[in-house]
Design a protein around this motif. Structure first.
Motif, PDB file in Angstrom:
ATOM      1  N   HIS A 132       0.824  -1.212   0.000  1.00 49.01           N
ATOM      2  CA  HIS A 132       0.000   0.000   0.000  1.00 49.01           C
ATOM      3  C   HIS A 132       0.859   1.264   0.000  1.00 49.01           C
ATOM      4  N   TYR A 133       2.049   1.222   0.586  1.00 51.51           N
ATOM      5  CA  TYR A 133       2.950   2.372   0.541  1.00 51.51           C
ATOM      6  C   TYR A 133       3.619   2.473  -0.838  1.00 51.51           C
ATOM      7  N   SER A 169      -1.931  11.443   4.586  1.00 52.22           N
ATOM      8  CA  SER A 169      -1.274  10.721   5.668  1.00 52.22           C
ATOM      9  C   SER A 169      -0.453   9.544   5.129  1.00 52.22           C
ATOM     10  N   ARG A 170      -1.042   8.793   4.208  1.00 51.72           N
ATOM     11  CA  ARG A 170      -0.340   7.625   3.676  1.00 51.72           C
ATOM     12  C   ARG A 170       0.876   8.042   2.849  1.00 51.72           C
ATOM     13  N   ARG A 190       3.546   9.002   5.386  1.00 50.50           N
ATOM     14  CA  ARG A 190       4.134   7.826   6.035  1.00 50.50           C
ATOM     15  C   ARG A 190       5.030   7.049   5.066  1.00 50.50           C
ATOM     16  N   ALA A 191       4.593   6.922   3.823  1.00 50.69           N
ATOM     17  CA  ALA A 191       5.377   6.187   2.832  1.00 50.69           C
ATOM     18  C   ALA A 191       6.701   6.895   2.555  1.00 50.69           C
TER      19      ALA A 191
END
Length: 177
Positions: A125-126, A156-157, A160-161
């Protein structure tokens, strides 16, 4: 363009039906050409349209909503025009304006190898969201539409990635490779 195609044809194309894909490409070609004439250098119009049609034929299944097909096609052809304009300006040593500046800039070979290695270690997903944002150049809203996520979740993702990428790249640098 999409108005001339019935949703059933577009859905069949998304499912991989070759005749439906050909119908979508045939119906879209003239509109893409007109759009490319506005956004591309004169000599690049046909190349941009051909590359766009090729991309669409390969990635038709990525289209999430039939209603957004026209804007999806125009984004692809505009990106292609900008790619060609950047290439020409690099060859002729002309300034690359912010309007056509690439999101992804050429990097040294070693860094590209490190990035590829680290990308392969990321959770799917990242990896997917980084590819969509930093390679495909999609906006946060476009990513949200394609993944069915709220804008805040996409932001956000992506954050984070990218943080995880930086962390793993810096670990590789301190580990000696």
């Amino acid at each position: 363009m999409a108005g001339r195609l019935d949703p059933e044809t577009v859905n069949a194309a998304k499912a991989g039906d070759v005749e439906a894909i050909n119908a979508v490409l045939t119906c879209s070609r003239q509109d893409l050409r007109r759009y490319a004439e506005y956004h591309c250098e004169v000599n690049d119009v046909e190349d941009a349209v051909q590359e766009t049609l090729f991309t669409v034929s390969r990635r038709m299944g990525d289209l999430r909503q039939v209603e957004s097909m026209t804007s999806w096609l125009f984004r692809i052809v505009k990106r292609e025009c900008n790619r060609m304009r950047r290439g020409w300006r690099l060859l002729t040593n002309q300034e690359i304006t912010p309007a056509i500046e690439s999101i992804v800039t050429p990097e040294p070979l070693e860094l590209r190898a490190d990035i590829s290695r680290v990308m392969a270690t990321l959770p799917p997903h990242y990896r997917e969201i980084l590819l969509m944002r930093d390679v495909d150049g999609l906006t946060l809203n476009e990513i949200g539409e394609q993944l069915g996520m709220e804008l805040a979740a996409v932001k956000s993702r992506v954050h984070r990635a990218r943080s995880l990428m930086r962390e793993r790249l810096s670990q590789g640098a301190t580990d000696g490779g």
